[in-house]
Write a protein that holds these residues in place. Structure first.
Motif, PDB file in Angstrom:
ATOM      1  N   THR A 100       0.586  -1.125   0.479  1.00 17.10           N
ATOM      2  CA  THR A 100       0.279   0.095   0.048  1.00 17.10           C
ATOM      3  C   THR A 100       0.954   1.580   0.149  1.00 17.10           C
ATOM      4  O   THR A 100       0.543   2.307  -0.751  1.00 17.10           O
ATOM      5  CB  THR A 100      -0.927  -0.325   1.130  1.00 17.10           C
ATOM      6  OG1 THR A 100      -1.969  -1.072   1.048  1.00 17.10           O
ATOM      7  CG2 THR A 100      -1.820   1.102   0.956  1.00 17.10           C
ATOM      8  N   VAL A 101       2.187   1.492   1.096  1.00 16.86           N
ATOM      9  CA  VAL A 101       2.977   2.573   0.801  1.00 16.86           C
ATOM     10  C   VAL A 101       3.733   2.609  -0.991  1.00 16.86           C
ATOM     11  O   VAL A 101       3.497   3.784  -0.968  1.00 16.86           O
ATOM     12  CB  VAL A 101       3.800   2.126   2.504  1.00 16.86           C
ATOM     13  CG1 VAL A 101       5.241   3.360   1.804  1.00 16.86           C
ATOM     14  CG2 VAL A 101       3.094   2.340   3.321  1.00 16.86           C
ATOM     15  N   ILE A 102       3.954   1.687  -1.327  1.00 16.65           N
ATOM     16  CA  ILE A 102       4.484   1.913  -2.465  1.00 16.65           C
ATOM     17  C   ILE A 102       3.407   2.355  -3.565  1.00 16.65           C
ATOM     18  O   ILE A 102       4.230   3.199  -4.366  1.00 16.65           O
ATOM     19  CB  ILE A 102       5.132   0.142  -2.788  1.00 16.65           C
ATOM     20  CG1 ILE A 102       6.301   0.298  -2.012  1.00 16.65           C
ATOM     21  CG2 ILE A 102       6.132   0.705  -4.231  1.00 16.65           C
ATOM     22  CD1 ILE A 102       7.276  -1.709  -2.223  1.00 16.65           C
ATOM     23  N   LEU A 103       1.980   1.776  -3.904  1.00 22.70           N
ATOM     24  CA  LEU A 103       1.794   2.662  -4.188  1.00 22.70           C
ATOM     25  C   LEU A 103       0.917   3.959  -3.861  1.00 22.70           C
ATOM     26  O   LEU A 103       1.267   4.083  -4.870  1.00 22.70           O
ATOM     27  CB  LEU A 103       0.348   1.419  -4.349  1.00 22.70           C
ATOM     28  CG  LEU A 103      -1.134   0.892  -5.227  1.00 22.70           C
ATOM     29  CD1 LEU A 103      -0.722   1.213  -6.449  1.00 22.70           C
ATOM     30  CD2 LEU A 103      -2.536   1.031  -5.108  1.00 22.70           C
ATOM     31  N   LEU A 104       1.080   3.893  -2.923  1.00 22.98           N
ATOM     32  CA  LEU A 104       0.527   5.141  -2.299  1.00 22.98           C
ATOM     33  C   LEU A 104       2.053   5.914  -3.541  1.00 22.98           C
ATOM     34  O   LEU A 104       1.520   6.833  -4.082  1.00 22.98           O
ATOM     35  CB  LEU A 104       0.772   6.089  -1.154  1.00 22.98           C
ATOM     36  CG  LEU A 104      -1.381   5.420  -0.703  1.00 22.98           C
ATOM     37  CD1 LEU A 104      -0.734   5.623   0.297  1.00 22.98           C
ATOM     38  CD2 LEU A 104      -1.843   6.231  -1.360  1.00 22.98           C
ATOM     39  N   ALA A 105       2.647   5.554  -2.929  1.00 24.81           N
ATOM     40  CA  ALA A 105       4.228   6.194  -3.050  1.00 24.81           C
ATOM     41  C   ALA A 105       4.203   6.363  -4.749  1.00 24.81           C
ATOM     42  O   ALA A 105       4.766   7.949  -5.217  1.00 24.81           O
ATOM     43  CB  ALA A 105       5.545   5.755  -3.232  1.00 24.81           C
ATOM     44  N   VAL A 106       4.680   5.906  -5.569  1.00 25.12           N
ATOM     45  CA  VAL A 106       4.247   5.671  -7.322  1.00 25.12           C
ATOM     46  C   VAL A 106       2.960   6.313  -7.933  1.00 25.12           C
ATOM     47  O   VAL A 106       3.152   7.010  -8.890  1.00 25.12           O
ATOM     48  CB  VAL A 106       3.822   3.687  -7.890  1.00 25.12           C
ATOM     49  CG1 VAL A 106       3.191   3.771  -9.517  1.00 25.12           C
ATOM     50  CG2 VAL A 106       4.846   2.958  -7.262  1.00 25.12           C
ATOM     51  N   GLY A 107       1.431   6.790  -7.012  1.00 26.08           N
ATOM     52  CA  GLY A 107       1.130   7.200  -7.095  1.00 26.08           C
ATOM     53  C   GLY A 107       1.202   8.866  -6.646  1.00 26.08           C
ATOM     54  O   GLY A 107       0.954  10.110  -8.264  1.00 26.08           O
ATOM     55  N   LEU A 108       1.543   9.102  -5.810  1.00 26.74           N
ATOM     56  CA  LEU A 108       2.380  10.402  -6.024  1.00 26.74           C
ATOM     57  C   LEU A 108       2.915  10.885  -6.786  1.00 26.74           C
ATOM     58  O   LEU A 108       3.105  12.072  -7.534  1.00 26.74           O
ATOM     59  CB  LEU A 108       3.042  10.741  -4.133  1.00 26.74           C
ATOM     60  CG  LEU A 108       2.899  12.135  -4.189  1.00 26.74           C
ATOM     61  CD1 LEU A 108       2.404  13.204  -4.265  1.00 26.74           C
ATOM     62  CD2 LEU A 108       4.343  12.226  -2.323  1.00 26.74           C
TER      63      LEU A 108
END
Length: 118
Positions: free
Chosen positions: A12-20
């Motif tokens: 989830t953290v990685i997905l949020l970072a990629v989204g940002l």
């Protein structure tokens, strides 16, 4: 001991970072495109203003520049320079753009129009 419960939420953290990263890249791309569009609007307003003003060149600089101002304003620009050089009209326009909050840029363009020579 590391177990499956200790790694929960890592994706989830990685997905949020990629989204940002995608959001920031999209915002930067939109800012660059907005600045390019402002430069194009300034060029179009200068070209059309010079053509419209040159049609009134025989009536004098005041009439020619008044026509150029009208066309520049209708195209979303501000006329910052206008002068008659013989029968040629030189027009300079500016378009102000704010691609990002707190970041204001000015795009300027100059055009010349007059009778065909030679």
């Amino acid at each position: 001991m590391p177990g499956p419960d200790n790694e929960r939420g890592g994706a989830t953290v990685i997905l949020l970072a990629v989204g940002l990263v995608f959001v920031l890249m999209g915002t930067f791309g939109a800012a660059v495109a907005g600045a390019a569009m402002a430069a194009q609007r300034a060029a179009v307003a200068a070209d059309l203003g010079a053509l419209a003003g040159a049609a009134k060149a025989l009536d004098g600089e005041a009439a020619a520049c008044a026509s150029a101002v009208d066309i520049a304003v209708r195209n979303g620009a501000r006329l910052v320079g206008c002068r008659l050089d013989g029968l040629d009209l030189l027009v300079t326009t500016e378009v102000t753009v704010t691609p990002l909050p707190g970041l204001t840029r000015v795009a300027a363009s100059t055009a010349r129009a007059g009778p065909v020579r030679g």
